[in-house]
Enzyme design. Structure first.
Site, short mmCIF file in Angstrom:
data_model
loop_
_atom_site.label_atom_id
_atom_site.label_comp_id
_atom_site.label_asym_id
_atom_site.label_seq_id
_atom_site.Cartn_x
_atom_site.Cartn_y
_atom_site.Cartn_z
N CYS A 1 0.81 -1.23 0.00
CA CYS A 1 0.00 0.00 0.00
C CYS A 1 0.84 1.27 0.00
O CYS A 1 0.32 2.36 -0.26
CB CYS A 1 -0.96 -0.01 1.19
SG CYS A 1 -2.20 -1.32 1.11
N HIS B 1 -2.89 7.26 3.18
CA HIS B 1 -3.39 5.97 2.73
C HIS B 1 -4.72 5.68 3.43
O HIS B 1 -4.83 5.83 4.65
CB HIS B 1 -2.37 4.90 3.04
CG HIS B 1 -2.86 3.50 2.86
ND1 HIS B 1 -3.51 3.09 1.72
CD2 HIS B 1 -2.82 2.42 3.68
CE1 HIS B 1 -3.84 1.81 1.84
NE2 HIS B 1 -3.44 1.39 3.02
N ASN C 1 -10.40 0.68 1.04
CA ASN C 1 -8.94 0.70 0.93
C ASN C 1 -8.58 0.14 -0.44
O ASN C 1 -8.75 -1.05 -0.69
CB ASN C 1 -8.34 -0.13 2.06
CG ASN C 1 -6.82 -0.23 2.00
OD1 ASN C 1 -6.19 0.11 1.01
ND2 ASN C 1 -6.23 -0.71 3.09
#
Length: 348
Positions: A126, A266, A296
């Site tokens: 990520c 994030h 996400n």
């Protein structure tokens, strides 16, 4: 504080800037009721734990490169740059089309980049987009062309166990992209920092399918093809390592957190972002989010959120923007920039 495994760079504010942004979010919407059924949880449970309401899913015949091409094309159009002008195409992903060739090569071909364009993938899970962005900025200094396309793209729906409530409810599919190139005076990337915390690498993993545990009937039966995450461990990692590192990074760059016009983190989990923003002292209303509708989206989450903010008019020329991501590895990437708004003609 970070003491090892860190790359730091300070840059003049007239070097490289983001010239255009783009994103691609699949049309299929999956709400909490649908995803929660398989995981044995309710809509209210998911919203209470994560703040997520919906997420997007790629079609069965769509691959990561398909989303990346759409996002990349939108970013090129916004920047007023042609694919043939690119020195670099970098795709940050941990869900590539294939083990090889690189997904970036599929994307570069799909966009019509020239044979001389360097195309490669970055896998920092990520955090990948920030690793790719900082890498591209440094590489442009010695490139013949002044432009690079950096894309974060993931289709996590292909590697989730639908019965695992710790992961199945969190992730959506998507791609986000930026074109970087010459900055106007007083605009552009100001500082960047990359770090890895390898001793914590088992907090997030897909154990099967690589050279350690090649895909076999046995590994598939054991579920090693699925994404797994120690949620409590990740939260502790963020509180212990990421929050103080962000504070130190902003200070080292000569700014205060209160100076930030936009904090683009994030989109791991809405509750985690609330806690992070509060711990950092980010002023109310300055944390940009996309998790409520898109979940996400892995390496795509920062560029998708940035693109949504840019296209909604939230980002003004001269705004101080902090991009921050963390993910498997464990890894962390940070970029601080002074936003460069478009001018007449080319966006830069």
């Amino acid at each position: 504080m970070i003491t090892t495994g860190t790359a730091r760079s300070g840059r003049p504010s007239s070097g490289t800037a983001i010239l255009g942004t783009g994103s691609c979010l699949p049309s299929h919407v999956v709400n909490n009721t649908e995803v929660g059924a398989g995981a044995g949880v309710t809509d209210s449970w998911i919203r209470g734990k994560t703040g997520i309401r919906n997420r997007r899913r790629a079609k069965p015949d769509e691959a990561t490169s398909d989303l990346a091409v759409v996002a990349g094309r939108a970013a090129l159009e916004a920047a007023g740059v042609r694919a043939s002008e690119l020195a670099l195409v970098i795709v940050a992903t941990s869900t590539p089309d294939y083990p090889q060739p690189p997904t970036a090569c599929v994307v570069a071909d799909g966009l019509g980049a020239t044979a001389g364009t360097a195309a490669f993938d970055v896998n920092a899970v990520c955090s990948g987009f920030l690793f790719a962005l900082n890498t591209a900025e440094q590489m442009l200094k010695g490139a013949d062309s002044r432009y690079a396309l950096v894309i974060g793209a993931d289709i996590y729906s292909r590697i989730l166990n639908p019965e695992d409530r710790r992961t199945a409810v969190l992730f959506g599919d998507g791609a986000g992209a930026v074109v970087i190139g010459p900055a106007r005076q007083g605009r552009g990337l100001v500082a960047g920092r990359l770090a890895s915390f390898a001793a914590d690498r088992d907090l997030i993993e897909v154990a099967g399918g690589g050279s350690r545990f090649p895909a076999t009937a046995e590994t598939l039966a054991a579920g090693l093809q699925y994404f797994t995450m120690n949620g409590r461990g990740v939260r502790d990692f963020v509180n212990t390592n990421v929050v103080p590192a962000i504070s130190a990074f902003v200070t080292d760059a000569g700014h205060r957190v209160e100076d930030l016009a936009h904090f683009v983190p994030h989109q791991a989990n809405g509750r985690m972002l609330d806690d992070m923003s509060a711990a950092l002292g980010v002023p109310d209303g300055r944390t940009r989010v996309s998790y409520e509708e898109f979940g996400n989206t892995g390496a795509a989450s920062v560029p998708v959120t940035l693109d949504l903010a840019a296209r909604s008019g939230e980002l003004a020329d001269g705004d101080l923007v902090l991009l921050a991501a963390f993910g498997g590895g464990m890894a962390m990437g940070l970029s601080l920039l002074t936003w460069q708004g478009p001018q007449h003609g080319r966006a830069h």
